[in-house]
Design a protein around this motif. Structure first.
Motif, PDB file in Angstrom:
ATOM      1  N   THR A  77       0.805  -1.218   0.000  1.00  0.00           N
ATOM      2  CA  THR A  77       0.000   0.000   0.000  1.00  0.00           C
ATOM      3  C   THR A  77       0.843   1.275   0.000  1.00  0.00           C
ATOM      4  N   SER A  78       2.157   1.141  -0.014  1.00  0.00           N
ATOM      5  CA  SER A  78       3.013   2.324  -0.121  1.00  0.00           C
ATOM      6  C   SER A  78       4.289   1.954  -0.865  1.00  0.00           C
ATOM      7  N   ASN A  79       4.899   2.953  -1.439  1.00  0.00           N
ATOM      8  CA  ASN A  79       6.129   2.774  -2.222  1.00  0.00           C
ATOM      9  C   ASN A  79       5.989   1.748  -3.345  1.00  0.00           C
ATOM     10  N   VAL A  80       4.830   1.718  -3.961  1.00  0.00           N
ATOM     11  CA  VAL A  80       4.558   0.788  -5.054  1.00  0.00           C
ATOM     12  C   VAL A  80       5.172   1.326  -6.345  1.00  0.00           C
ATOM     13  N   ASP A  81       5.774   0.450  -7.110  1.00  0.00           N
ATOM     14  CA  ASP A  81       6.375   0.809  -8.385  1.00  0.00           C
ATOM     15  C   ASP A  81       5.329   0.664  -9.483  1.00  0.00           C
ATOM     16  N   PHE A  82       4.817   1.791  -9.965  1.00  0.00           N
ATOM     17  CA  PHE A  82       3.831   1.769 -11.039  1.00  0.00           C
ATOM     18  C   PHE A  82       4.482   1.535 -12.395  1.00  0.00           C
ATOM     19  N   GLY A  83       5.780   1.637 -12.473  1.00  0.00           N
ATOM     20  CA  GLY A  83       6.472   1.376 -13.725  1.00  0.00           C
ATOM     21  C   GLY A  83       7.477   2.463 -14.039  1.00  0.00           C
ATOM     22  N   SER A  84       7.972   2.413 -15.274  1.00  0.00           N
ATOM     23  CA  SER A  84       8.960   3.405 -15.696  1.00  0.00           C
ATOM     24  C   SER A  84       8.631   3.899 -17.105  1.00  0.00           C
ATOM     25  N   LEU A  85       9.012   5.131 -17.333  1.00  0.00           N
ATOM     26  CA  LEU A  85       8.834   5.771 -18.630  1.00  0.00           C
ATOM     27  C   LEU A  85      10.238   6.043 -19.160  1.00  0.00           C
ATOM     28  N   ASP A  86      10.718   5.139 -20.002  1.00  0.00           N
ATOM     29  CA  ASP A  86      12.103   5.196 -20.473  1.00  0.00           C
ATOM     30  C   ASP A  86      12.132   5.680 -21.922  1.00  0.00           C
TER      31      ASP A  86
ATOM     32  N   TYR B 113       1.455   7.027 -21.884  1.00  0.00           N
ATOM     33  CA  TYR B 113       2.474   7.321 -22.885  1.00  0.00           C
ATOM     34  C   TYR B 113       3.168   8.628 -22.534  1.00  0.00           C
ATOM     35  N   GLY B 114       4.383   8.781 -23.016  1.00  0.00           N
ATOM     36  CA  GLY B 114       5.114  10.013 -22.776  1.00  0.00           C
ATOM     37  C   GLY B 114       5.766  10.527 -24.043  1.00  0.00           C
ATOM     38  N   ARG B 115       5.905  11.849 -24.102  1.00  0.00           N
ATOM     39  CA  ARG B 115       6.601  12.473 -25.228  1.00  0.00           C
ATOM     40  C   ARG B 115       7.510  13.566 -24.663  1.00  0.00           C
TER      41      ARG B 115
ATOM     42  N   ILE C 127       2.878  13.478 -20.241  1.00  0.00           N
ATOM     43  CA  ILE C 127       2.377  12.105 -20.295  1.00  0.00           C
ATOM     44  C   ILE C 127       0.925  12.152 -20.758  1.00  0.00           C
ATOM     45  N   TYR C 128       0.507  11.064 -21.400  1.00  0.00           N
ATOM     46  CA  TYR C 128      -0.789  11.007 -22.066  1.00  0.00           C
ATOM     47  C   TYR C 128      -1.479   9.684 -21.755  1.00  0.00           C
ATOM     48  N   SER C 129      -2.796   9.700 -21.887  1.00  0.00           N
ATOM     49  CA  SER C 129      -3.572   8.472 -21.667  1.00  0.00           C
ATOM     50  C   SER C 129      -3.814   7.708 -22.963  1.00  0.00           C
ATOM     51  N   ASP C 130      -3.358   8.249 -24.086  1.00  0.00           N
ATOM     52  CA  ASP C 130      -3.612   7.592 -25.368  1.00  0.00           C
ATOM     53  C   ASP C 130      -2.366   7.610 -26.244  1.00  0.00           C
ATOM     54  N   ALA C 131      -2.295   6.615 -27.114  1.00  0.00           N
ATOM     55  CA  ALA C 131      -1.142   6.467 -28.012  1.00  0.00           C
ATOM     56  C   ALA C 131      -1.089   7.562 -29.064  1.00  0.00           C
ATOM     57  N   GLY C 132      -2.179   8.296 -29.267  1.00  0.00           N
ATOM     58  CA  GLY C 132      -2.199   9.394 -30.225  1.00  0.00           C
ATOM     59  C   GLY C 132      -1.705  10.702 -29.621  1.00  0.00           C
ATOM     60  N   PHE C 133      -1.336  10.685 -28.345  1.00  0.00           N
ATOM     61  CA  PHE C 133      -0.810  11.861 -27.640  1.00  0.00           C
ATOM     62  C   PHE C 133      -1.766  13.050 -27.698  1.00  0.00           C
ATOM     63  N   SER C 134      -3.061  12.766 -27.537  1.00  0.00           N
ATOM     64  CA  SER C 134      -4.033  13.856 -27.590  1.00  0.00           C
ATOM     65  C   SER C 134      -4.609  14.219 -26.221  1.00  0.00           C
ATOM     66  N   THR C 135      -4.528  13.326 -25.237  1.00  0.00           N
ATOM     67  CA  THR C 135      -5.091  13.607 -23.918  1.00  0.00           C
ATOM     68  C   THR C 135      -3.972  13.658 -22.879  1.00  0.00           C
ATOM     69  N   VAL C 136      -3.566  14.882 -22.529  1.00  0.00           N
ATOM     70  CA  VAL C 136      -2.476  15.094 -21.567  1.00  0.00           C
ATOM     71  C   VAL C 136      -2.969  14.747 -20.166  1.00  0.00           C
TER      72      VAL C 136
ATOM     73  N   ASP D 222       9.258   9.420 -28.054  1.00  0.00           N
ATOM     74  CA  ASP D 222       8.091   8.891 -27.365  1.00  0.00           C
ATOM     75  C   ASP D 222       8.452   7.639 -26.575  1.00  0.00           C
ATOM     76  N   ALA D 223       7.635   7.382 -25.574  1.00  0.00           N
ATOM     77  CA  ALA D 223       7.816   6.181 -24.756  1.00  0.00           C
ATOM     78  C   ALA D 223       6.465   5.786 -24.159  1.00  0.00           C
ATOM     79  N   GLN D 224       6.414   4.581 -23.622  1.00  0.00           N
ATOM     80  CA  GLN D 224       5.223   4.086 -22.939  1.00  0.00           C
ATOM     81  C   GLN D 224       5.634   3.586 -21.569  1.00  0.00           C
ATOM     82  N   VAL D 225       4.803   3.853 -20.567  1.00  0.00           N
ATOM     83  CA  VAL D 225       5.101   3.353 -19.225  1.00  0.00           C
ATOM     84  C   VAL D 225       5.089   1.834 -19.261  1.00  0.00           C
ATOM     85  N   ASP D 226       6.173   1.256 -18.814  1.00  0.00           N
ATOM     86  CA  ASP D 226       6.290  -0.200 -18.724  1.00  0.00           C
ATOM     87  C   ASP D 226       6.116  -0.573 -17.264  1.00  0.00           C
ATOM     88  N   GLY D 227       4.956  -1.110 -16.950  1.00  0.00           N
ATOM     89  CA  GLY D 227       4.663  -1.438 -15.564  1.00  0.00           C
ATOM     90  C   GLY D 227       4.843  -2.887 -15.216  1.00  0.00           C
TER      91      GLY D 227
END
Length: 180
Positions: free
Chosen positions: A53-62, A156-158, A126-135, A74-79
């Protein structure tokens, strides 16, 4: 076989003497009862298989290795090794992921997110979609269905290149909260 002994009154069965004796023989007793067993289950969610419930690793954006002269990358969070965050919540425990601030917010023009190497910054979003339209700004939320199965949450990240970048590793840490 009944044992007999001699007394001045003659042979008297031992069992008869026992019945007439002021001392009673102890007989086995039976006691019955129950044991109550209980378990209380509370709602839970696992992020990338981790139920902490704390210090959880949600992933990385590399964003990988790119030239100091890059325009954007561009990159995608790898969780969980497959490119997405995985969230599994108890049935009936719908959850919300809240994207909070990064360590270097507002360090770049426009006040967005930034990767830092000392006092040099690279802007990114960072974005919720692969089209980078929703920040996903600070306070943005993503919904997760609590149906007992693992749900994928893509982020996703850009990053955008700027002039004057020095070689090195640039980093940021974004706070994330899962509420259920």
């Amino acid at each position: 076989m009944i044992r007999r002994f001699k007394s001045r009154y003659g042979a008297v069965p031992v069992l008869l003497l026992a019945a007439l004796s002021p001392f009673q023989l102890a007989y086995a007793q039976t006691v019955t009862g129950t044991i109550d067993a209980t378990i209380t289950l509370v709602a839970a969610c696992a992020v990338n298989g981790d139920t902490a419930t704390s210090n959880v690793d949600f992933g990385s954006l590399d964003f990988g290795s790119v030239s100091t002269f890059f325009t954007s990358t561009d990159a995608q969070v790898d969780g969980n090794g497959s490119g997405n965050i995985s969230v599994q919540c108890s049935p009936g425990s719908d959850a919300t992921i809240t994207i909070d601030s990064g360590a270097n917010d507002a360090a770049v023009a426009g006040g967005g997110r930034a990767l830092a190497n000392g006092s040099v910054y690279i802007p990114y979003d960072i974005y919720s979609d692969a089209g980078f339209s929703t920040v996903l700004n600070n306070g943005s939320t993503l919904s997760v269905s609590g149906d007992g199965t693992a749900q994928t949450v893509p982020i996703y990240g850009r990053a955008v290149g700027v002039t004057g970048l020095s070689p090195g590793t640039y980093t940021d840490t974004i706070s994330v909260t899962l509420t259920f």
